[in-house]
Design a protein around this motif. Structure first.
Motif, PDB file in Angstrom:
ATOM      1  N   UNK A 191       0.823  -1.213   0.000  1.00  0.00           N
ATOM      2  CA  UNK A 191       0.000   0.000   0.000  1.00  0.00           C
ATOM      3  C   UNK A 191       0.854   1.259   0.000  1.00  0.00           C
ATOM      4  N   UNK A 192       2.025   1.186   0.634  1.00  0.00           N
ATOM      5  CA  UNK A 192       2.916   2.347   0.686  1.00  0.00           C
ATOM      6  C   UNK A 192       3.733   2.509  -0.590  1.00  0.00           C
ATOM      7  N   UNK A 193       3.831   1.438  -1.375  1.00  0.00           N
ATOM      8  CA  UNK A 193       4.588   1.515  -2.624  1.00  0.00           C
ATOM      9  C   UNK A 193       6.054   1.177  -2.482  1.00  0.00           C
ATOM     10  N   UNK A 237      -4.410   3.375  -3.123  1.00  0.00           N
ATOM     11  CA  UNK A 237      -3.615   2.823  -2.023  1.00  0.00           C
ATOM     12  C   UNK A 237      -3.212   3.918  -1.032  1.00  0.00           C
ATOM     13  N   UNK A 238      -3.071   5.139  -1.525  1.00  0.00           N
ATOM     14  CA  UNK A 238      -2.692   6.269  -0.666  1.00  0.00           C
ATOM     15  C   UNK A 238      -3.729   6.443   0.444  1.00  0.00           C
ATOM     16  N   UNK A 239      -5.005   6.398   0.052  1.00  0.00           N
ATOM     17  CA  UNK A 239      -6.088   6.559   1.025  1.00  0.00           C
ATOM     18  C   UNK A 239      -6.252   5.305   1.881  1.00  0.00           C
ATOM     19  N   UNK A 240      -6.070   4.139   1.260  1.00  0.00           N
ATOM     20  CA  UNK A 240      -6.248   2.884   1.999  1.00  0.00           C
ATOM     21  C   UNK A 240      -5.194   2.724   3.086  1.00  0.00           C
ATOM     22  N   UNK A 241      -3.962   3.156   2.805  1.00  0.00           N
ATOM     23  CA  UNK A 241      -2.907   3.058   3.814  1.00  0.00           C
ATOM     24  C   UNK A 241      -3.267   3.875   5.046  1.00  0.00           C
ATOM     25  N   UNK A 242      -3.804   5.071   4.827  1.00  0.00           N
ATOM     26  CA  UNK A 242      -4.201   5.914   5.962  1.00  0.00           C
ATOM     27  C   UNK A 242      -5.312   5.241   6.769  1.00  0.00           C
ATOM     28  N   UNK A 252       5.866  -6.400  16.040  1.00  0.00           N
ATOM     29  CA  UNK A 252       6.605  -6.413  14.776  1.00  0.00           C
ATOM     30  C   UNK A 252       5.793  -5.753  13.656  1.00  0.00           C
ATOM     31  N   UNK A 253       4.463  -5.942  13.670  1.00  0.00           N
ATOM     32  CA  UNK A 253       3.595  -5.299  12.672  1.00  0.00           C
ATOM     33  C   UNK A 253       3.669  -3.781  12.821  1.00  0.00           C
ATOM     34  N   UNK A 254       3.604  -3.292  14.050  1.00  0.00           N
ATOM     35  CA  UNK A 254       3.665  -1.850  14.299  1.00  0.00           C
ATOM     36  C   UNK A 254       5.030  -1.283  13.916  1.00  0.00           C
ATOM     37  N   UNK A 255       6.083  -2.046  14.168  1.00  0.00           N
ATOM     38  CA  UNK A 255       7.419  -1.586  13.769  1.00  0.00           C
ATOM     39  C   UNK A 255       7.503  -1.426  12.258  1.00  0.00           C
ATOM     40  N   UNK A 256       6.933  -2.392  11.526  1.00  0.00           N
ATOM     41  CA  UNK A 256       6.906  -2.300  10.065  1.00  0.00           C
ATOM     42  C   UNK A 256       6.090  -1.098   9.622  1.00  0.00           C
ATOM     43  N   UNK A 257       4.935  -0.894  10.230  1.00  0.00           N
ATOM     44  CA  UNK A 257       4.061   0.231   9.874  1.00  0.00           C
ATOM     45  C   UNK A 257       4.789   1.563  10.039  1.00  0.00           C
ATOM     46  N   UNK A 258       5.460   1.742  11.167  1.00  0.00           N
ATOM     47  CA  UNK A 258       6.166   2.998  11.429  1.00  0.00           C
ATOM     48  C   UNK A 258       7.338   3.185  10.469  1.00  0.00           C
ATOM     49  N   UNK A 259       8.096   2.118  10.226  1.00  0.00           N
ATOM     50  CA  UNK A 259       9.262   2.208   9.343  1.00  0.00           C
ATOM     51  C   UNK A 259       8.855   2.551   7.917  1.00  0.00           C
ATOM     52  N   UNK A 260       7.802   1.908   7.418  1.00  0.00           N
ATOM     53  CA  UNK A 260       7.341   2.147   6.051  1.00  0.00           C
ATOM     54  C   UNK A 260       6.796   3.564   5.906  1.00  0.00           C
ATOM     55  N   UNK A 261       6.005   4.002   6.873  1.00  0.00           N
ATOM     56  CA  UNK A 261       5.437   5.357   6.806  1.00  0.00           C
ATOM     57  C   UNK A 261       6.529   6.416   6.929  1.00  0.00           C
ATOM     58  N   UNK A 281       9.400   6.205   5.690  1.00  0.00           N
ATOM     59  CA  UNK A 281      10.048   6.251   4.375  1.00  0.00           C
ATOM     60  C   UNK A 281       9.159   6.907   3.325  1.00  0.00           C
ATOM     61  N   UNK A 282       7.858   6.557   3.340  1.00  0.00           N
ATOM     62  CA  UNK A 282       6.978   6.976   2.245  1.00  0.00           C
ATOM     63  C   UNK A 282       5.977   8.081   2.625  1.00  0.00           C
ATOM     64  N   UNK A 283       5.598   8.138   3.904  1.00  0.00           N
ATOM     65  CA  UNK A 283       4.592   9.123   4.341  1.00  0.00           C
ATOM     66  C   UNK A 283       5.042   9.779   5.642  1.00  0.00           C
ATOM     67  N   UNK A 284       6.029  10.679   5.593  1.00  0.00           N
ATOM     68  CA  UNK A 284       6.609  11.259   6.815  1.00  0.00           C
ATOM     69  C   UNK A 284       5.598  11.953   7.731  1.00  0.00           C
ATOM     70  N   UNK A 285       4.654  12.676   7.151  1.00  0.00           N
ATOM     71  CA  UNK A 285       3.663  13.377   7.983  1.00  0.00           C
ATOM     72  C   UNK A 285       2.784  12.381   8.728  1.00  0.00           C
TER      73      UNK A 285
END
Length: 616
Positions: free
Chosen positions: A211-213, A244-249, A270-279, A281-285
């Motif tokens: 979803x983050x690309x 996917x931009x809206x779905x990720x949010x 581990x899921x939350x760690x992945x979520x934070x790391x990906x965002x 990289x791709x969605x800083x705000x």
């Protein structure tokens, strides 16, 4: 095409097991999957429907055929289409069978996006309700992950076939896109169950990536070596659809409703760690909002009066991992608030804790470029000896690395280490600091001395160089003032220098000290190494150090090294390691056409100096 597959002999040996890289919830996976190839009992304990024996044999032969490759694209397309025809109507059974899962996972990257979308549609059922069953299966989860990963190819058709119409492209990719969105909706509806499930959580993590690309390496690849095990996996970005931009949010908002699960469960963490790391990289705000939400939860739980609840979470295995990720990704204001309102005055106690010391290492690294590092350093400095005694060397190494990065407190750090290893007084002990730091032993222990006062220093061969000791000295070698380390290095005997160059941990120390020295300082070290170059060249690790020395050496220093090496031409040319040194240093050229060799080396030296000036 199918007839060709059917003629193949049955697959012997059952194939290679898939291995799950070592993340939370994966322990013992290969053992559990080792017994039984045609499906096992479900997680709930009841027997599940299995793929029939004929189909299992068919997919074994398909796997064999995939290993042979295809002569052209037309043959590959026909083969994939025929196999997917066999899968149709029993996709879930194939996905949840061990043999079927492995074969289908290899087949999906060869299929078109719309074919993958059709497989996902069948796995999900009419309403998508079956996605949960397949995703939480130890074999089926791999298929869902593989199908999701194919979304990165959604723009390939337009690049390969410019003549294709926009409508055809949208229709081909729309099926897969719609199924990914449908699956994401199922995850949102059952988020708590998904993120806590050993297998389902991995599918959610892959979904977040898609979803983050961006995508990491697939889980089916073999585990990395010990040197790379803790390194973050490389990520590849791709252009994701706007939906996917809206779905990720939406998905992250839903997951944040289960933040209480993430701090108590290692798999969910581990899921939350992945979520934070990906965002990040791709969605800083979006990442800033998520970090703030996680920290608000962690710091507002009930605790003893006057005690921050964060201190409790830092000492828990699951939540401490999450806090480490939060610290690594946090901005200056969040780090300052974390230290000022929750950790101030507690750093030494936390650094002594077997779990909490790891988040403290992350905090020390993250604060290196901020003023708060000075306060953090002063507080940790008071407990250096206690931290060393506890064996938490990672804290000390990170403190030294942060001093090197920030350029602050370097003198105090060095003086503190000299005192901790009992080589500060008298001054004659300074020459012993390098062996003591590398072995992490105090002066009395290393030299078998009974008293801390004076005493006659007996010569002890260099031994017991350890990993953290090596890391510590490598960090200290980046300090502005390195004279103590260099003087100690020059006091080592030739035998000790050879030991250092040939040791797995010590070779990195010698390389760091030589390459970071000035030309004059490097010349003094190389003077001590004279007579050892041939032995270094014939060593697996020593040859690498010698190459690093060569790359940083001046032309005159290279000439001295080459002069010594060519005297042992026969030995070097016949050695498995030294022959590479002989070739890279162009020593045959040096022997036969020295003027031309020197001209080339001078040109390389000038080029290297020019680039170093530009980089600086």
């Amino acid at each position: 095409m199918l007839e060709k597959v059917e003629e193949k002999k049955p697959w012997k040996g059952g194939g290679k097991k898939r291995r799950h890289p070592g993340e939370e919830g994966d322990g013992g996976e290969s053992k559990r999957r080792g017994g039984g190839e045609e499906g096992e009992k479900g997680q709930g304990g009841g027997a599940k429907e299995r793929l029939d024996a004929l189909s299992v044999g068919y997919f074994r032969r398909v796997g064999d055929r995939l290993g042979e490759g295809f002569e052209d694209d037309e043959e590959r397309v026909m083969f994939v289409e025929n196999v997917l025809t066999e899968v149709k109507g029993k996709a879930a059974l194939v996905a949840m069978d061990r043999t079927g899962s492995i074969t289908l996972q290899r087949l999906l990257p060869l299929a078109s996006p719309d074919q993958v979308g059709e497989v996902l549609a069948e796995l999900g059922g009419e309403s998508g309700s079956e996605f949960k069953t397949v995703s939480c299966d130890r074999c089926g989860g791999h298929i869902v992950e593989s199908a999701l990963r194919q979304m990165s190819r959604w723009t390939e058709s337009s690049q390969k076939e410019p003549s294709a119409t926009t409508e055809e492209e949208e229709e081909a990719c729309g099926v897969l896109e719609a199924q990914v969105l449908s699956f994401s909706q199922v995850v949102r509806d059952n988020s708590a169950e998904f993120i806590k499930h050993t297998h389902g959580s991995h599918v959610v993590r892959t979904l977040l990536h898609v979803l983050a690309g961006c995508l990491g390496p697939p889980r089916t690849e073999s585990r990395p070596g010990s040197k790379d095990r803790n390194a973050a996996p490389p990520l590849t970005d791709f252009e994701a659809p706007t939906s996917f931009w809206y779905e990720l949010k939406s998905l992250t908002e839903t997951l944040m409703n289960n933040v209480n699960v993430s701090v108590a469960d290692a798999v969910a963490s581990a899921v939350f760690q992945t979520m934070l790391t990906i965002c990040h990289r791709k969605r800083p705000k979006l990442c800033k909002q998520l970090l703030k939400g996680v920290m608000e939860y962690l710091t507002t739980r009930s605790a003893a009066p006057g005690v921050s609840p964060l201190l409790v979470f830092l000492k828990d295995q699951a939540s401490s991992r999450l806090i480490e990720t939060v610290i690594q990704l946090s901005h200056k204001a969040l780090l300052r608030d974390l230290y000022k309102n929750h950790l101030k005055g507690q750093l030494v106690n936390l650094a002594l804790h077997p779990i909490a010391n790891f988040p403290i290492q992350r905090l020390t690294a993250a604060s290196a470029n901020y003023k708060m590092f000075l306060r953090l350093f002063d507080e940790l400095l008071q407990g250096v000896e206690a931290i060393l005694a506890a064996g938490h060397m990672g804290v000390i190494v990170q403190l030294a690395e942060s001093c090197a990065e920030s350029g602050e407190k370097q003198g105090e750090m060095m003086q503190c280490l000299l005192q901790a290893f009992h080589c500060a007084e008298p001054g004659t002990r300074h020459a012993s600091c390098l062996p003591l730091f590398m072995s992490l032993l105090t002066y009395e222990v290393y030299y078998h001395s009974d008293t801390a006062e004076g005493g006659i220093q007996t010569e002890v061969p260099l031994t017991s160089i350890c990993y953290h000791g090596s890391r510590l000295v490598q960090a200290l070698s980046k300090f502005k003032e390195r004279s103590l380390l260099l003087n100690s290095l020059r006091s080592l005997t030739p035998a000790d220098l050879l030991t250092l160059a040939s040791d797995p941990a010590g070779s990195h120390v010698l390389q760091a000290l030589i390459t970071t020295s000035s030309d004059k300082g490097r010349g003094k070290i190389l003077k001590r190494l004279e007579g050892l170059y041939v032995q270094m060249a014939c060593s697996r690790l020593g040859s690498r150090v010698l190459e690093a020395v060569w790359n940083s050496a001046s032309v005159s220093q290279r000439q001295s090294i080459a002069q010594e090496l060519v005297l042992s031409e026969t030995q070097l040319r016949s050695d498995q390691f030294a022959r590479h040194v002989w070739a890279k240093f162009a020593l045959s050229h040096f022997m036969n056409r020295r003027a031309h060799w020197q001209e080339i080396q001078t040109g390389q030296s000038k080029k290297r100096k020019l680039f170093s000036d530009i980089l600086e």
